[in-house]
Design a protein around this motif. Sequence first.
Motif, PDB file in Angstrom:
ATOM      1  N   LEU A  50     -67.140  -5.585 -31.401  1.00 15.82           N
ATOM      2  CA  LEU A  50     -65.972  -5.289 -30.584  1.00 15.82           C
ATOM      3  C   LEU A  50     -66.233  -5.611 -29.117  1.00 15.82           C
ATOM      4  O   LEU A  50     -65.373  -6.181 -28.423  1.00 15.82           O
ATOM      5  CB  LEU A  50     -65.590  -3.817 -30.743  1.00 15.82           C
ATOM      6  CG  LEU A  50     -64.424  -3.319 -29.876  1.00 15.82           C
ATOM      7  CD1 LEU A  50     -63.150  -4.091 -30.207  1.00 15.82           C
ATOM      8  CD2 LEU A  50     -64.211  -1.822 -30.072  1.00 15.82           C
ATOM      9  N   VAL A  51     -67.420  -5.262 -28.634  1.00 11.29           N
ATOM     10  CA  VAL A  51     -67.781  -5.565 -27.243  1.00 11.29           C
ATOM     11  C   VAL A  51     -67.761  -7.073 -27.008  1.00 11.29           C
ATOM     12  O   VAL A  51     -67.260  -7.550 -25.979  1.00 11.29           O
ATOM     13  CB  VAL A  51     -69.172  -4.978 -26.910  1.00 11.29           C
ATOM     14  CG1 VAL A  51     -69.633  -5.442 -25.532  1.00 11.29           C
ATOM     15  CG2 VAL A  51     -69.143  -3.462 -26.974  1.00 11.29           C
ATOM     16  N   ALA A  52     -68.274  -7.833 -27.978  1.00 12.95           N
ATOM     17  CA  ALA A  52     -68.292  -9.292 -27.834  1.00 12.95           C
ATOM     18  C   ALA A  52     -66.881  -9.865 -27.810  1.00 12.95           C
ATOM     19  O   ALA A  52     -66.575 -10.749 -26.994  1.00 12.95           O
ATOM     20  CB  ALA A  52     -69.098  -9.912 -28.975  1.00 12.95           C
ATOM     21  N   VAL A  53     -66.029  -9.374 -28.678  1.00 13.40           N
ATOM     22  CA  VAL A  53     -64.644  -9.870 -28.720  1.00 13.40           C
ATOM     23  C   VAL A  53     -63.923  -9.550 -27.414  1.00 13.40           C
ATOM     24  O   VAL A  53     -63.235 -10.396 -26.834  1.00 13.40           O
ATOM     25  CB  VAL A  53     -63.895  -9.262 -29.925  1.00 13.40           C
ATOM     26  CG1 VAL A  53     -62.401  -9.558 -29.826  1.00 13.40           C
ATOM     27  CG2 VAL A  53     -64.453  -9.814 -31.225  1.00 13.40           C
ATOM     28  N   VAL A  54     -64.091  -8.319 -26.941  1.00 11.48           N
ATOM     29  CA  VAL A  54     -63.472  -7.923 -25.675  1.00 11.48           C
ATOM     30  C   VAL A  54     -63.989  -8.791 -24.530  1.00 11.48           C
ATOM     31  O   VAL A  54     -63.225  -9.228 -23.657  1.00 11.48           O
ATOM     32  CB  VAL A  54     -63.742  -6.428 -25.403  1.00 11.48           C
ATOM     33  CG1 VAL A  54     -63.431  -6.065 -23.961  1.00 11.48           C
ATOM     34  CG2 VAL A  54     -62.914  -5.557 -26.345  1.00 11.48           C
ATOM     35  N   GLY A  55     -65.299  -9.049 -24.532  1.00  9.91           N
ATOM     36  CA  GLY A  55     -65.866  -9.901 -23.494  1.00  9.91           C
ATOM     37  C   GLY A  55     -65.311 -11.312 -23.547  1.00  9.91           C
ATOM     38  O   GLY A  55     -64.981 -11.898 -22.506  1.00  9.91           O
ATOM     39  N   ALA A  56     -65.186 -11.874 -24.751  1.00 13.04           N
ATOM     40  CA  ALA A  56     -64.664 -13.232 -24.890  1.00 13.04           C
ATOM     41  C   ALA A  56     -63.207 -13.319 -24.450  1.00 13.04           C
ATOM     42  O   ALA A  56     -62.805 -14.277 -23.766  1.00 13.04           O
ATOM     43  CB  ALA A  56     -64.807 -13.697 -26.344  1.00 13.04           C
ATOM     44  N   VAL A  57     -62.407 -12.325 -24.833  1.00 16.38           N
ATOM     45  CA  VAL A  57     -61.005 -12.313 -24.406  1.00 16.38           C
ATOM     46  C   VAL A  57     -60.917 -12.214 -22.880  1.00 16.38           C
ATOM     47  O   VAL A  57     -60.094 -12.872 -22.239  1.00 16.38           O
ATOM     48  CB  VAL A  57     -60.247 -11.150 -25.070  1.00 16.38           C
ATOM     49  CG1 VAL A  57     -58.838 -11.015 -24.485  1.00 16.38           C
ATOM     50  CG2 VAL A  57     -60.166 -11.353 -26.572  1.00 16.38           C
ATOM     51  N   GLY A  58     -61.789 -11.390 -22.289  1.00 17.25           N
ATOM     52  CA  GLY A  58     -61.812 -11.266 -20.837  1.00 17.25           C
ATOM     53  C   GLY A  58     -62.156 -12.568 -20.145  1.00 17.25           C
ATOM     54  O   GLY A  58     -61.590 -12.910 -19.095  1.00 17.25           O
ATOM     55  N   ILE A  59     -63.089 -13.338 -20.729  1.00 14.63           N
ATOM     56  CA  ILE A  59     -63.462 -14.637 -20.154  1.00 14.63           C
ATOM     57  C   ILE A  59     -62.254 -15.573 -20.138  1.00 14.63           C
ATOM     58  O   ILE A  59     -61.951 -16.221 -19.126  1.00 14.63           O
ATOM     59  CB  ILE A  59     -64.615 -15.260 -20.957  1.00 14.63           C
ATOM     60  CG1 ILE A  59     -65.903 -14.448 -20.772  1.00 14.63           C
ATOM     61  CG2 ILE A  59     -64.847 -16.714 -20.542  1.00 14.63           C
ATOM     62  CD1 ILE A  59     -67.027 -14.860 -21.695  1.00 14.63           C
ATOM     63  N   LEU A  60     -61.548 -15.647 -21.275  1.00 14.33           N
ATOM     64  CA  LEU A  60     -60.388 -16.539 -21.364  1.00 14.33           C
ATOM     65  C   LEU A  60     -59.226 -16.042 -20.507  1.00 14.33           C
ATOM     66  O   LEU A  60     -58.574 -16.819 -19.813  1.00 14.33           O
ATOM     67  CB  LEU A  60     -59.960 -16.688 -22.827  1.00 14.33           C
ATOM     68  CG  LEU A  60     -60.989 -17.331 -23.767  1.00 14.33           C
ATOM     69  CD1 LEU A  60     -60.486 -17.318 -25.193  1.00 14.33           C
ATOM     70  CD2 LEU A  60     -61.289 -18.752 -23.319  1.00 14.33           C
ATOM     71  N   TRP A  61     -58.965 -14.741 -20.570  1.00 16.38           N
ATOM     72  CA  TRP A  61     -57.862 -14.166 -19.805  1.00 16.38           C
ATOM     73  C   TRP A  61     -58.093 -14.361 -18.301  1.00 16.38           C
ATOM     74  O   TRP A  61     -57.184 -14.780 -17.575  1.00 16.38           O
ATOM     75  CB  TRP A  61     -57.726 -12.687 -20.141  1.00 16.38           C
ATOM     76  CG  TRP A  61     -56.568 -11.994 -19.472  1.00 16.38           C
ATOM     77  CD1 TRP A  61     -56.533 -11.438 -18.225  1.00 16.38           C
ATOM     78  CD2 TRP A  61     -55.274 -11.799 -20.030  1.00 16.38           C
ATOM     79  NE1 TRP A  61     -55.304 -10.901 -17.969  1.00 16.38           N
ATOM     80  CE2 TRP A  61     -54.504 -11.105 -19.056  1.00 16.38           C
ATOM     81  CE3 TRP A  61     -54.684 -12.124 -21.248  1.00 16.38           C
ATOM     82  CZ2 TRP A  61     -53.177 -10.746 -19.271  1.00 16.38           C
ATOM     83  CZ3 TRP A  61     -53.356 -11.760 -21.466  1.00 16.38           C
ATOM     84  CH2 TRP A  61     -52.623 -11.079 -20.502  1.00 16.38           C
ATOM     85  N   GLY A  62     -59.296 -14.044 -17.851  1.00 15.84           N
ATOM     86  CA  GLY A  62     -59.592 -14.206 -16.431  1.00 15.84           C
ATOM     87  C   GLY A  62     -59.474 -15.651 -15.993  1.00 15.84           C
ATOM     88  O   GLY A  62     -58.933 -15.945 -14.917  1.00 15.84           O
ATOM     89  N   GLY A  63     -59.954 -16.575 -16.810  1.00 12.80           N
ATOM     90  CA  GLY A  63     -59.869 -17.985 -16.466  1.00 12.80           C
ATOM     91  C   GLY A  63     -58.438 -18.480 -16.392  1.00 12.80           C
ATOM     92  O   GLY A  63     -58.062 -19.220 -15.479  1.00 12.80           O
ATOM     93  N   ALA A  65     -65.600 -19.273 -27.599  1.00  9.93           N
ATOM     94  CA  ALA A  65     -64.606 -18.839 -26.620  1.00  9.93           C
ATOM     95  C   ALA A  65     -65.208 -18.792 -25.216  1.00  9.93           C
ATOM     96  O   ALA A  65     -64.573 -19.189 -24.235  1.00  9.93           O
ATOM     97  CB  ALA A  65     -64.061 -17.464 -27.008  1.00  9.93           C
ATOM     98  N   GLY A  66     -66.451 -18.315 -25.120  1.00 11.77           N
ATOM     99  CA  GLY A  66     -67.117 -18.279 -23.825  1.00 11.77           C
ATOM    100  C   GLY A  66     -67.329 -19.676 -23.258  1.00 11.77           C
ATOM    101  O   GLY A  66     -67.179 -19.895 -22.047  1.00 11.77           O
TER     102      GLY A  66
END
Length: 491
Positions: free
Chosen positions: A274-287, A418-419
């Motif tokens: 879950l932490v990894a998925v949240v981190g990956a979504v954050g990378i894409l969302w922020g970008g 995703a990252g």
Amino acid sequence: MVILIALLVPAAVAVWLLGAGRHLAHQVVNRVALVAAAVTLSAVVASVVARPSIDRPWVPALDLRWQFAVDGISAPLLVMTAVLGLAVVAHSSRRRPEGGTSAAFHACLLLVVAGALGTFYARDAILFFVAFEVVLVPMWVLITRFGDAHRAEERADAGARFVLYTALGSTLMLVGILGLVSAAGTADLQVLARGAGSGIPRHTQLLIALALVSGLAVKVPLFPAHTWLPSAHTIAPTAGSVLLAAVLLKMGTYGLVRLPVATVPDAFGRLAPLVAVVGAVGILWGGLACLVERDLKRLIAYSSVAHMGFVALGLASGTRTGLQAALFANVAHGVVSALLFFVVGGLKERWGSADLAVARAALREVTPRLGFALVVGLAASLGLPGLAGFWGEFLSLYAVWSPAGDRPAGLLRATAVAGALGTVLAAAYALRVARIVWMGERVEPAIADSRGVEWVVVGGLVVAALVLGVLPQVLLSVTSDAVTALVGGGS
């Protein structure tokens, strides 16, 4: 004594400024704060070299103690906090703060530094929480009182978001800490790390880890608990934005390492996907947000959300490499974000706003020093090899592509893809900013270039970004032994 000096000097000077410094001239206040910050930095460096410790009773009835120490995980963050504390005080000497007295402004800066140092020094879980919370009030004051003087309503809104979100995160973190201390029978973080959750039922470990991760995710912040950050950065003064990005966010990621990762590793491993998925979504969302954002300070804030996503990926991998990557990315982002906010803050002062839609003179034509620093910061932010941002992101992606054996490899490899896409977005928004702000032939309206104290601070951070990029072993060697003790000798 050096740990006590590092903690008491900034706190004591801050209290004195609040009580007796209200009528002092700005330059006098700045000199006092500058001396306090310099003494604090000297004491921190001495403590990192000597590695002393403090262990004294605090609340004997509850077995709580004043426990402070230094190890390879906390040492880089201590030095970075003290250096940036000195940098923001020196940088603030250039002009009087808007919205209040110089004494109150510098007192808030010193209290943030003191609380952050206490957080990184603390080896008692309750003491860790108390030190963490000390930082929040002065940061709220910096946002609401000393923020953008022309946007009073937005200052109030940003301050309210900051308080509500951080209070929620603090509550969840406190619940997790109390559950951990109650289940383990001790608040000693070193004992808790050695025990690694042994003797605590698996379902209790999972609940503790869930509370800790949820609370600290707000502090980092990780997606979707990040919405307080862009508004806070946009409104905060330059010094506040620097401390917020380079110190406060690092306290959240440090808390993840020191608490759930170290004390209940098995439970954190179950939450790692879950932490990894949240981190990956954050990378894409922020970008993606950075590709369309018009406010330059808000854009840098969204980029911070993306960079914290790489830290999450490293932690989720469950490997020694991943933890090393997370710690490196943590410090690298502190340096790069501080550089960018100093530069962007300086540009906002000169321009009157940070709106990218307004036509400006090309920085390469009118302010070559600020332009060079901005280009270095953007290049480091996108992870260009040879600069600080590269190693944390590259090693995080490598670690999450080859995770520990108990982690779902397929899912984590998807987050690595995703990252990697996030790094493409980072290149796109960095080039967008460079094209709008740095390139072009316009020479009007002219603005002053960076010089004096401002250039010393900005130039020093440029050098730090280059050193960490070219010589990553300077930082990796410091954290290596502590990471091995925490994770083991695996890949």
